[in-house]
Structure formats: structure tokens, C-alpha cells
Write an enzyme that holds these catalytic residues in place. Structure first.
Site, PDB file in Angstrom:
ATOM      1  N   LYS A   1       0.837  -1.255  -0.121  1.00  0.00           N
ATOM      2  CA  LYS A   1      -0.003  -0.003  -0.156  1.00  0.00           C
ATOM      3  C   LYS A   1       0.829   1.258   0.050  1.00  0.00           C
ATOM      4  O   LYS A   1       1.897   1.063   0.265  1.00  0.00           O
ATOM      5  CB  LYS A   1      -0.945   0.050   1.251  1.00  0.00           C
ATOM      6  CG  LYS A   1      -0.428   0.375   2.264  1.00  0.00           C
ATOM      7  CD  LYS A   1      -1.537   0.666   3.799  1.00  0.00           C
ATOM      8  CE  LYS A   1      -1.386   1.919   4.094  1.00  0.00           C
ATOM      9  NZ  LYS A   1      -2.034   2.260   5.268  1.00  0.00           N
TER      10      LYS A   1
ATOM     11  N   GLU B   1      -5.192   4.868  16.970  1.00  0.00           N
ATOM     12  CA  GLU B   1      -3.661   4.802  17.154  1.00  0.00           C
ATOM     13  C   GLU B   1      -3.166   5.929  18.400  1.00  0.00           C
ATOM     14  O   GLU B   1      -3.787   7.099  18.177  1.00  0.00           O
ATOM     15  CB  GLU B   1      -2.889   5.081  15.867  1.00  0.00           C
ATOM     16  CG  GLU B   1      -3.354   4.029  14.917  1.00  0.00           C
ATOM     17  CD  GLU B   1      -2.525   4.320  13.603  1.00  0.00           C
ATOM     18  OE1 GLU B   1      -1.455   3.761  13.441  1.00  0.00           O
ATOM     19  OE2 GLU B   1      -2.845   5.118  12.782  1.00  0.00           O
TER      20      GLU B   1
ATOM     21  N   HIS C   1      -8.090   0.068   5.288  1.00  0.00           N
ATOM     22  CA  HIS C   1      -8.180  -0.650   6.610  1.00  0.00           C
ATOM     23  C   HIS C   1      -9.641  -0.700   6.993  1.00  0.00           C
ATOM     24  O   HIS C   1     -10.508  -1.673   7.242  1.00  0.00           O
ATOM     25  CB  HIS C   1      -7.362  -0.240   7.564  1.00  0.00           C
ATOM     26  CG  HIS C   1      -5.891  -0.397   7.200  1.00  0.00           C
ATOM     27  ND1 HIS C   1      -5.255  -1.242   6.501  1.00  0.00           N
ATOM     28  CD2 HIS C   1      -4.935   0.282   7.351  1.00  0.00           C
ATOM     29  CE1 HIS C   1      -4.148  -0.899   6.332  1.00  0.00           C
ATOM     30  NE2 HIS C   1      -3.776   0.092   6.981  1.00  0.00           N
TER      31      HIS C   1
HETATM   32  P1  NAP Z   1      11.739   3.154   2.785  1.00  0.00           P
HETATM   33  O1  NAP Z   1      12.260   2.579   4.121  1.00  0.00           O
HETATM   34  O2  NAP Z   1      12.045   4.247   2.072  1.00  0.00           O
HETATM   35  O3  NAP Z   1      12.631   1.795   1.813  1.00  0.00           O
HETATM   36  C1  NAP Z   1      12.464   1.875   0.258  1.00  0.00           C
HETATM   37  C2  NAP Z   1      13.348   0.922  -0.369  1.00  0.00           C
HETATM   38  O4  NAP Z   1      13.262   1.014  -1.728  1.00  0.00           O
HETATM   39  C3  NAP Z   1      14.859   0.995  -0.074  1.00  0.00           C
HETATM   40  O5  NAP Z   1      15.287  -0.491   0.047  1.00  0.00           O
HETATM   41  C4  NAP Z   1      15.514   1.622  -1.205  1.00  0.00           C
HETATM   42  O6  NAP Z   1      16.772   1.453  -1.299  1.00  0.00           O
HETATM   43  C5  NAP Z   1      14.720   1.006  -2.312  1.00  0.00           C
HETATM   44  N1  NAP Z   1      14.608   1.771  -3.519  1.00  0.00           N
HETATM   45  C6  NAP Z   1      14.317   3.101  -3.545  1.00  0.00           C
HETATM   46  N2  NAP Z   1      14.512   3.580  -4.593  1.00  0.00           N
HETATM   47  C7  NAP Z   1      14.720   2.408  -5.526  1.00  0.00           C
HETATM   48  C8  NAP Z   1      14.960   2.186  -6.973  1.00  0.00           C
HETATM   49  N3  NAP Z   1      15.007   3.162  -7.933  1.00  0.00           N
HETATM   50  N4  NAP Z   1      15.210   0.883  -7.372  1.00  0.00           N
HETATM   51  C9  NAP Z   1      15.354  -0.175  -6.254  1.00  0.00           C
HETATM   52  N5  NAP Z   1      14.891   0.003  -5.207  1.00  0.00           N
HETATM   53  C10 NAP Z   1      14.969   1.253  -4.730  1.00  0.00           C
HETATM   54  O7  NAP Z   1      10.323   2.474   2.354  1.00  0.00           O
HETATM   55  P2  NAP Z   1       9.404   1.376   3.279  1.00  0.00           P
HETATM   56  O8  NAP Z   1       8.869   2.186   4.291  1.00  0.00           O
HETATM   57  O9  NAP Z   1      10.208   0.131   3.599  1.00  0.00           O
HETATM   58  O10 NAP Z   1       8.100   1.325   2.393  1.00  0.00           O
HETATM   59  C11 NAP Z   1       8.004   0.376   1.122  1.00  0.00           C
HETATM   60  C12 NAP Z   1       6.659   0.277   0.654  1.00  0.00           C
HETATM   61  O11 NAP Z   1       5.880  -0.250   1.676  1.00  0.00           O
HETATM   62  C13 NAP Z   1       6.018   1.451   0.450  1.00  0.00           C
HETATM   63  O12 NAP Z   1       5.221   1.512  -0.625  1.00  0.00           O
HETATM   64  C14 NAP Z   1       5.129   1.993   1.512  1.00  0.00           C
HETATM   65  O13 NAP Z   1       4.169   2.794   1.426  1.00  0.00           O
HETATM   66  C15 NAP Z   1       4.924   0.542   1.986  1.00  0.00           C
HETATM   67  N6  NAP Z   1       4.317   0.674   3.394  1.00  0.00           N
HETATM   68  C16 NAP Z   1       5.575   0.639   4.395  1.00  0.00           C
HETATM   69  C17 NAP Z   1       5.145   0.484   5.799  1.00  0.00           C
HETATM   70  C18 NAP Z   1       6.068   0.624   6.835  1.00  0.00           C
HETATM   71  O14 NAP Z   1       5.710   0.342   7.899  1.00  0.00           O
HETATM   72  N7  NAP Z   1       7.472   0.986   6.505  1.00  0.00           N
HETATM   73  C19 NAP Z   1       3.708  -0.024   6.154  1.00  0.00           C
HETATM   74  C20 NAP Z   1       2.786  -0.262   5.189  1.00  0.00           C
HETATM   75  C21 NAP Z   1       3.150  -0.082   3.810  1.00  0.00           C
HETATM   76  P3  NAP Z   1      17.902   2.380  -2.100  1.00  0.00           P
HETATM   77  O15 NAP Z   1      17.548   3.607  -1.695  1.00  0.00           O
HETATM   78  O16 NAP Z   1      19.207   1.869  -1.519  1.00  0.00           O
HETATM   79  O17 NAP Z   1      17.465   1.712  -3.499  1.00  0.00           O
END
Ligand code: NAP
Length: 495
Positions: free
Chosen positions: A153, A221, A245
Site C-alpha cells: 500500500k 492509534e 483498512h
Molecule cells: P523505505 O524505508 O524508504 O525503503 C525503500 C526501499 O526501496 C529501500 O530499500 C530503497 O533502497 C529502495 N529503493 C528506492 N528507490 C529504488 C529504486 N529506484 N530501485 C530499487 N530500489 C529502490 O520505504 P518503506 O517504509 O520500506 O516502504 C516500502 C513500501 O511499503 C512503500 O510503498 C510503503 O508505502 C509501504 N509500506 C510501508 C510500511 C512501513 O511500515 N514502513 C507500512 C505499510 C506500507 P535504495 O535507496 O538503496 O535503493
């Protein structure tokens, strides 16, 4: 029973965004727990991918730290011996979703798709990269008919962007290959909603507007937007929580019984609920934004929403409450009150089903009247409570009081509930098994946006500003007014 573990088939799982927050805090800990439970076959491979030049050893170090941070001391003490064996499954590749780097190496590492290994690509990257990843996988011929993609999401920002993303994905994958995550659906207690409704004879005959006065769904929350401020300020509670949700909870509470517990039967019924939702009247919706509590206390909470997002004029809502109506035979006339917000008095997800008064009291006005109330607690202390009316003990005639029939699942099931997989464990194993029941279908997501978009457009055109509410409170006073106008009140947030 929870302890029955059936291993999944061999798989290759590629996690794009494998170094990100979600991968470190949720996806890899979930895989580790399934590994420890003996559910991952020996030759299952997990490949992290992101742009950083880590190498597989560097990646294993990163994930070792992440697991040690994420899992509790007791978890690690019980499972620590498996840690190195789990890490040995991990590989890493530097890949850019928007460039050519790394794709040939990925193809070489994966080899040709074969029918005896499931191939899963998990899109755990920012939403702007979902479409480019699908294109890249297709361009580099990394998928076959059995390949699955998991999309995190948010799925779109509005109806137009959700449709565009659905179109791109559909250009390369069949709907049966697309797993749109709403992690709420993976929660044990959310699935329990279906078991409670359709596994018991007791409730279903009463589950309609003839017997139900109204239903309240609360997802509260206690945390603020810290750490997600820039994403959240462009999204708000309506997009971040209500459209997905709370909508999913509403569907599970309101849907007709599916003919069977299979993906399309369940999702067809959910879709009918969303399509039967009436547009929400502007005076049936309240937006709020948290301010500092009067006493200004609360540590990190010492910041208002606007301070946290760094915009003194932000008009993004961190709270929304609304009254929804479902126009169908079952629910016409029964309002559904939905609310969700951040920095509220407690963290709690709960559904309250308020039944109507008995049509006539044989005991007279002085005895008092108490309608039945079914409370389904999703978190914390999952369980159900049914308020029933009994005679107040003692002399002095017939006076009625209500008492709770209370069941906490943890107490009723003992230790078994502790071993239950968390949402990501269940959802990832469902992807590998090819079971889409707990994932949103494309038309469901679009229907949810079609209902949400006019609400947001109305706020924009009216220049609506959210009502401030104290951090640590139950939300803005106008949300209480919404109920009082209907001569009702919210049930407390603290379960
Ligand atoms: P994040 O911490 O910003 O991580 C993003 C990841 O994507 C990193 O591994 C980054 O590594 C990689 N990335 C960025 N640009 C890229 C590219 N051009 N090619 C390949 N890899 C790339 O984000 P996140 O919080 O994990 O969230 C990821 C997804 O899950 C999002 O869509 C978010 O909305 C969803 N989500 C997250 C949570 C949460 O709790 N975190 C909850 C629900 C949903 P590099 O920069 O080294 O490439």
C-alpha cells in the site's frame, strides 16, 4: 490448531526495497519466524534488491541487525540458533527499478521460471516504482504464468491513479497473479470476523437492519505521524486508513455470506458492499488534526501535527469520523459510524454492534431497558464481549441490568494464540500458496477510491480545514456532535 504447520512449496522471493524499513521491520522478521516454524522448504531462496552496493554478506549483516532489533529478547533466545541458517538463505543484488542496472544479473541468478518453484516479486518500494518494476520484470522476461507480484500500500492516491496502476499491472500480469496487500486482512482477529459471523448460527439471523440499531468501527492509534511525516501529509487519514483498512473491516462486517471461503466468492461479496455505499453527506463527516494537549505533555508527543510535518498551515487530517449508509436490503436504515485517528487516547481497534431495544418491555418503564451490544476487539486483547440483560439480584422487584459475557481469545485459547502467525507471516505464505482470499482485488480498490474521491474533492473545493483536537484525547468534539445529532454516542476508545 495454531501449531499445525504445513510447509509451503519451494520458492524464490525477490524483495525489491529489501533494505527498506518495511523489509527490515516486517517482511524479513515474518520470513524468519516461518523459517523457525519449519514452514520454509530447505531450498527456498530470498533475494533482497535495492540500489545500494551492499553485496550478499553486507545484506546478511544488515538483516541480522534488523532481526536482533525487531524480535523480542525471548523470541531471539528461542530462535537464535536458527538465525545463521536463515541468513544463509539470503542473497542481495543491486538493482535500480528505473534503470538497466542489475536486471541481467537478476535474470541469471533466478534462471528460467520452472513449474516446481514459485517465483514471487515483492514490491516493497515507494508507490511511484510499482509500475516501473512491473515493466522491468516484463521487459527482462523474468515472469511466467505462475509468477506472483505483491504490491504494497498505498495502491493509488485516488481513483485515476489506481486505475492507471491497475492498467499497467494488467498489461503484464493476470489478476490471479497480483497480490495487493492490506495487512489488516492478514490479522488473525480480522479473519475471525468471518469465523464469528459465518461459523455461528447465533448472530447471522440478527445481522440486519431489523435487529441492529447501528455499528461503530474504531481504529485508534496513540502514535503520531513521526517518521512518516512527508508521506502522511500528502495522504491523510482518509487515504491512509479509511479508504483501505476501515473499508475492509466494514466489508467483512456488512457483506452477505459468500458461498464458500474462496478468493473470488469473498471478494465478490466485499465489492457489493462498497458499491452499495451511499455518497457521504458533508455534514456526516468530521476531520481533525492533532494539536498539543492542554498540559503540553507527552515526550515526543510534545509536537503538534503541524510541527511534526513542518508546515504551520497544513490542512491534512490526522483524524476522520463519518457516518456511512449501505443501500441494500440487509442494511438500509442502519448507520455505520467509522472513525480513525492518530495520537488518540489509546491504541485500539474495535467493532461495536449495537442491537435494538426489545420491541416491548413486559417489566414496565421502571425496570430499565438495556439493548444487547456485541463488541469485537481486534486489538489489543483480542476477543468478544456480548452484553446481555439480566435481573438485578436481590429483593425489590424486577430491575434489569446488563452484564458482559466476556471472552478474551488469549484466555480461551491459552498459549496457542501466542504462536499464531502475524499478519505478514500469513500473507506471505498465502502468496506462496497462491491463495488470494486475503488480498484486495483490482475492482475492489477502484470501488473504494470511487467512494473516497468525492469526499476529498469536497474538502478541497470548500477549503475545509480540519478541527484541532488535543493529543491523547478521543478526537475532535465535532465527532461527538455527529453522534449526538442521532441521539447516540461513541463507545469509549479504551476497550
Ligand atoms: P523505505 O524505508 O524508504 O525503503 C525503500 C526501499 O526501496 C529501500 O530499500 C530503497 O533502497 C529502495 N529503493 C528506492 N528507490 C529504488 C529504486 N529506484 N530501485 C530499487 N530500489 C529502490 O520505504 P518503506 O517504509 O520500506 O516502504 C516500502 C513500501 O511499503 C512503500 O510503498 C510503503 O508505502 C509501504 N509500506 C510501508 C510500511 C512501513 O511500515 N514502513 C507500512 C505499510 C506500507 P535504495 O535507496 O538503496 O535503493
Amino acid at each position: 490448531m495454531v501449531s499445525r504447520v504445513i510447509p509451503v512449496q519451494a520458492f524464490d522471493l525477490v524483495i525489491f526495497g529489501g533494505t527498506g524499513d518495511l523489509a527490515r521491520r516486517k517482511i524479513l522478521p515474518a520470513l524468519f519466524r516461518r523459517h523457525c516454524a519449519g514452514q520454509l522448504p530447505q531450498d527456498a531462496r530470498i533475494l533482497g534488491a535495492a540500489r545500494g552496493a551492499l553485496g550478499s554478506d553486507g545484506y546478511r549483516d544488515l538483516i541480522r541487525d534488523a532481526l536482533q532489533n525487531e524480535l523480542s529478547g525471548a523470541d531471539m533466545a528461542a530462535r537464535g540458533a536458527e538465525l545463521e541458517r536463515f541468513l544463509a538463505r539470503l542473497e542481495y543484488l543491486a538493482i535500480d527499478a528505473q534503470a538497466r542496472d542489475g536486471w541481467a544479473a537478476l535474470k541469471q541468478m533466478l534462471g528460467c521460471p520452472t513449474s516446481d518453484r514459485v517465483r514471487v516479486f515483492y514490491f516493497s518500494v515507494g508507490p511511484a516504482l510499482f509500475a516501473p518494476l512491473a515493466e522491468q520484470i516484463w521487459t527482462h522476461q523474468l515472469a511466467d504464468d505462475q509468477t506472483r507480484i505483491v504490491v504494497e500500500k498505498p495502491f493509488g492516491h485516488d481513483l485515476a491513479s489506481a486505475k492507471a496502476l491497475n492498467r499497467t499491472l494488467a498489461g503484464h500480469f493476470d489478476e490471479s497473479q497480483i497480490y495487493r496487500i492490506d495487512h489488516y486482512l492478514g490479522k488473525e482477529t480480522v479473519q475471525n470476523l468471518m469465523a464469528i459471523r459465518f461459523g455461528n448460527m447465533l448472530f447471522e439471523p440478527l445481522w440486519n437492519s431489523q435487529y441492529v440499531d447501528h455499528i461503530q468501527i474504531t481504529v485508534a492509534e496513540s502514535v503520531g505521524v513521526d517518521g512518516r511525516a512527508s508521506y502522511y501529509d500528502k495522504s491523510g487519514a482518509m487515504r491512509d486508513m479509511m479508504q483501505n483498512h476501515l473499508m475492509q473491516l466494514l466489508c467483512l462486517i456488512a457483506m452477505e455470506p459468500p458461498a464458500k471461503f474462496d478468493p473470488d466468492a469473498v471478494r465478490d461479496e466485499k465489492l457489493k458492499v462498497i458499491r452499495a455505499l451511499e455518497p457521504v453527506e458533508p455534514h456526516h463527516i468530521v476531520r481533525g488534526q492533532y494539536a498539543l494537549a492542554e498540559d503540553g505533555e507527552g515526550g515526543d508527543e510534545d509536537q503538534s501535527y503541524r510541527e511534526t510535518v513542518g508546515d504551520p498551515r497544513s490542512s491534512t487530517e490526522s483524524y476522520v469520523a463519518l457516518k456511512a449508509h449501505i443501500s441494500n436490503w440487509r442494511w438500509a436504515g442502519t448507520p455505520f459510524y467509522l472513525r480513525t485517528g492518530k495520537r488518540l487516547v489509546a491504541r485500539s481497534s474495535v467493532i461495536n454492534v449495537f442491537f435494538k431495544d426489545a420491541p416491548h418491555s413486559i417489566f414496565g418503564a421502571d425496570a430499565g431497558r438495556h439493548a444487547n451490544l456485541l463488541t469485537i476487539r481486534l486489538q489489543p486483547d483480542e476477543g468478544i464481549t456480548l452484553k446481555v440483560t439480566i435481573k438485578e439480584p436481590g429483593p425489590g422487584g424486577m430491575r434489569l441490568i446488563d452484564v458482559p459475557l466476556d471472552m478474551s481469545f488469549a484466555q480461551a485459547l491459552g498459549a496457542d494464540i501466542d504462536g499464531a502467525p502475524d499478519a505478514y507471516e500469513r500473507l506471505i505464505t498465502d502468496v506462496i500458496r497462491g491463495n488470494q482470499t486475503l488480498f484486495m482485488r483490482g475492482d475492489e480498490v477502484e470501488a473504494a477510491w470511487a467512494w473516497t474521491d468525492p469526499i476529498i474533492a469536497g474538502w478541497t473545493s470548500r477549503g475545509d480545514v480540519p478541527k484541532p483536537y488535543d493529543s491523547g484525547s478521543t478526537g475532535p468534539g465535532d465527532a461527538d456532535l455527529l453522534m449526538r445529532r442521532d441521539e447516540r454516542e461513541w463507545r469509549g476508545i479504551n476497550p
